[in-house]
Design an enzyme around this catalytic site. Structure first.
Site, short mmCIF file in Angstrom:
data_model
loop_
_atom_site.label_atom_id
_atom_site.label_comp_id
_atom_site.label_asym_id
_atom_site.label_seq_id
_atom_site.Cartn_x
_atom_site.Cartn_y
_atom_site.Cartn_z
CG HIS A 186 -2.27 4.55 5.17
ND1 HIS A 186 -2.19 4.48 3.80
CD2 HIS A 186 -2.38 3.26 5.61
CE1 HIS A 186 -2.25 3.20 3.42
NE2 HIS A 186 -2.38 2.45 4.49
CB CYS A 205 -0.93 -0.02 1.19
SG CYS A 205 -1.81 -1.58 1.30
CG HIS A 208 -6.31 0.96 0.77
ND1 HIS A 208 -5.38 1.67 0.03
CD2 HIS A 208 -5.62 0.32 1.75
CE1 HIS A 208 -4.18 1.46 0.53
NE2 HIS A 208 -4.29 0.65 1.58
#
Lengths: 400, 367
Positions: free
Chosen positions: A294, A161, A329
């Site tokens: 995040h 990620c 995401h």
């Protein structure tokens, strides 16, 4: 260290194609999450997704030029963002060395997974098998690099990620070391059955729209998209005459050796990544105008990130929020997508509202910014944290 | 050569300032691991796939730990552990890896289980280990290394970009040491996919087949780790320069070598060892042939892919050989294709290309 200027940006996400629509929806607090239409999975309506609202054919039809691309959702998404990145700019100025630093978590898995079981039958051959190369992460990157004349240096980074945040850092180094004059950095991931089932097996997916930094958060929503930044050195600016949108003034990557998929509860990695980024930029925590967190809305991440923010900023935490509730995401693309959001904030001197927040996390009591706000924005800290303990932070600063 | 080509070469010259390689470790189809050299007679391999000679994992892990680790994860981790042990330093300031394909076994296992269990309840382990940077995380966990950490997944440039990332940071002195490595495996399923993409030789007959020129390569595997240092210390080898060319034209490779040597004040006759990634794939041999024609009679010419097979990060086998030959002050006999007249081994040139696309040129110097 020589300065790194950002002169172009491009994006496609669940909010739509291009920066204008992203800003419009972010300012209005409109999420792009919903059931998936194009993902081939039994889970497509069970969980909300941040799917880009166009079929692959529609994506291609929006491109001005795609003769060097393969029939691939990954490449179409990447090309749309790259095309916008060069809007109003010369694509290949004479005598300029330029490259592409791409990021992806599973390459062309979306394009391959439905045909995988034919692919591994030795007798099943077609006249043109070149699509089979899509499983290699390099394949999509190289097609995009050829299409957009970015072949002086071509690479792909995959650190889960945090991939595109690391791509931006490596691109900055290539400029600062004088290997390239300018470089396009970012990432792309398309929704795949593979990844959806991966996160589902980790029990990390929320059945409702995610709730970043809420005490009752219940996991993340997956998304897809692409975003790229064009970085130029000062010397290159003199040649291209391009006007910077912003400056990349700091960056750091810090791996914490805690767990294969979870961060340490106190957020050591997040803390070090943010702290080192500010140190590199030479600014104090008090100078940060906004934190693009995040904020995946998993139990572990938001707790760890809150603790790290709390520790670094003390009692004066700047406004912060996570945009994962707008786009889902987007994994390897998320660092670059959120870099574009940060640049929009700097350009327009505004910040966008967190959605779905009700109750603060008890340990830190942190409350994200929940309203659209016009304010003075000088420095934005943007976080991307990934599997394997990989933490990356970037600092974007206003260019006057 | 047209102007664009010359520009490309000019641009890519001298990417780094010199750095040092303190230790190197290799696991591949040969017995490169137990003695950390290849001075002994090599294994005779046949067929179209060279596979790992795997280390004894029980020396490193418990049965329980092993059960949780897949093939390439074990292999990569053991290679990294030994490289750090040799260096006498388990706290490098960066861990950077390159892999073209990551853990194929885990990727395939997860693709299969998604189908087999109809997207039901699945074991997440293969998904986690299929993530390209999972080995980096495990190396960090094994020695509690908190540091810079990244993974390059760009085919025949994966290892070189990892080295470049480390070199930049060593050059700017934001770090003083780095662990850089590569890991690659081939599975029966993926072999079929790459067969459909014309990666492999069609007919293999007899042990000499690997030496015969025909379209395609022999499939191989390898995992290589290097401990890099900004200071010389006891390091046997210096990485003087690294030039990378993407899809270069016919003359560009030689031109890049010319300018690299010139930049460092060297002539072709000062090259003592030439390490070639030549793999007898007739479609791309012309690149290697051109270089061989330019070499001086003083230079020893070494090949390594007849021992390892071909894979994205196979240049690592060449680089490991250079480090270990420099340390032992002796050439590996099984690699010598053409004996040169020189008695010294100061400067080495390593040239590798992956299916004509990614070309890398390493200039190395024995310390």
């Amino acid at each position: 260290m020589p300065s790194v200027f950002i002169t172009g940006m491009g994006i496609v996400s669940a909010l739509g194609n291009g920066t204008a629509i992203q800003r419009e929806k972010l300012a209005a607090g409109v999420s792009g999450l919903g059931p998936a239409a194009f993902l081939n999975s039994i889970h497509k309506t069970e969980f909300p997704f941040g799917e880009v609202p166009f079929s692959t054919e529609e994506l291609f039809s929006r491109l001005a030029e795609y003769s060097k691309l393969q029939q691939s959702r990954l490449q179409a998404l990447g090309a749309l963002a790259l095309e916008e990145c060069f809007t109003g700019l010369e694509q290949k100025p004479a005598g300029i060395r330029q490259g592409l630093i791409n990021a992806t978590t599973v390459g062309g898995m979306t394009d391959i997974e439905d045909r995988y079981f034919e692919l591994i039958k030795p007798e099943q051959m077609e006249p043109d098998m070149s699509w089979a190369a899509g499983l290699d992460c390099a394949t999509g990157t190289e097609h995009l690099a050829r299409q957009f004349d970015l072949t002086d240096f071509v690479t792909t980074i995959s650190t889960a990620c945090s991939s595109s945040a690391n791509a931006i850092q490596f691109g900055a180094r290539l400029l600062q070391q004088g290997v390239l004059d300018r470089v396009v950095c970012g990432g792309v991931d398309s929704l795949t059955r593979f990844t959806v089932n991966g996160f589902n097996s980790l029990k990390n997916l929320d059945r409702n729209a995610c709730k970043p930094f809420d005490a009752n958060r219940n996991g993340l929503n997956l998304g897809e998209g692409a975003a790229y930044l064009l970085l130029e050195s000062e010397r290159t600016l003199e040649k291209t005459g391009n006007k910077p949108l912003a400056i990349l003034s700091g960056y750091a990557n810090f791996n914490e050796a805690f767990h294969p998929t979870a961060p340490s509860p106190e957020g050591l990695g997040a803390y070090e990544a943010m702290k080192r980024t500010l140190e590199k930029a030479g600014i104090s925590p008090a100078s940060v105008s906004y934190i693009n967190a995040h904020g995946t809305a998993t139990l572990n991440n938001d707790e760890a990130e809150s603790m790290a923010i709390h520790r670094l900023f003390g009692k004066t935490v700047p406004p912060f929020a996570s945009t994962k509730v707008y786009t889902g995401h987007t994994l390897a693309a998320s660092g670059a997508i959120e870099a574009v959001f940060s640049l929009l904030s700097l350009q327009h001197q505004e910040i966008y509202p967190a959605l779905n927040f009700e109750t603060p996390i008890e340990a830190t009591g942190l409350i994200p910014c929940q309203t659209y706000r016009q304010m003075q924005v000088e420095h934005i800290l943007s976080n991307s944290f990934g599997f394997g303990g990989n933490n990356a932070s970037l600092l974007f600063s206003k260019y006057d | 050569m047209d102007l664009a080509e010359i520009m490309q070469v000019y641009f890519s010259a001298s990417m780094i300032k010199p750095i040092f390689i303190r230790t190197a470790r290799a696991v591949c189809a040969q017995d490169s691991f137990s003695s950390n050299d290849l001075l002994q007679p090599v294994r005779t391999l046949s067929g179209n796939r060279f596979t790992y000679l795997e280390p004894n994992y029980q020396d490193y892990f418990t049965i329980m730990q092993l059960r949780r680790m897949s093939r390439i994860t074990r292999l990569g981790l053991v290679t990294a552990i030994e490289c750090l042990r040799d260096a006498g330093d388990t706290q490098p300031e960066a861990i950077i890896t390159g892999t073209g394909k990551g853990s194929l076994t885990d990727t395939e296992k997860f693709i299969h289980s998604v189908r087999e269990f109809a997207e039901g309840t699945l074991n997440p382990s293969p998904f986690i280990q299929s993530t390209y940077n999972s080995l980096n995380g495990l190396i960090g966990l094994h020695h509690q290394i908190n540091s810079y950490n990244s993974t390059y997944v760009h085919s025949g440039f994966s290892l070189e970009h990892a080295l470049l990332d480390a070199a930049f940071q060593l050059n700017e002195q934001s770090i003083q040491t780095a662990l850089v490595g590569s890991f690659e495996e081939m599975t029966p399923e993926h072999y079929i996919i790459k067969e459909k993409l014309d990666f492999w030789k069609k007919e293999i007959d007899g042990p000499d087949a690997i030496m015969k020129s025909s379209p395609g390569a022999i499939s191989g595997e390898g995992s290589f780790f290097f401990f890099l240092d900004y200071q010389q210390g006891a390091a046997p080898l210096q990485l003087v320069d690294l030039t990378l060319l993407f899809e270069p034209g016919e003359g560009a490779v030689l031109h890049a070598m010319d300018s690299m040597l010139e930049q460092h004040g060297l002539g072709w006759d000062q090259l003592d060892v030439y390490l070639s990634g030549r793999n007898q794939d007739s479609r791309y041999e012309h690149y290697y042939e051109k270089v061989e024609q330019r070499l001086s009679a003083t230079t020893h010419q070494l090949h390594f892919k007849h021992l390892s097979g071909e894979f994205d990060t196979a240049a690592g086998f060449g680089l490991w050989s250079a480090v270990r030959m420099a340390e032992k002050n002796q050439l590996f006999p099984s690699m010598i294709r053409k004996q040169g007249s020189t008695q010294s081994m100061d400067y080495m040139l390593l040239y590798n290309q992956y299916y004509g696309k990614q070309h890398s040129i390493y200039l190395l110097k024995k310390t």
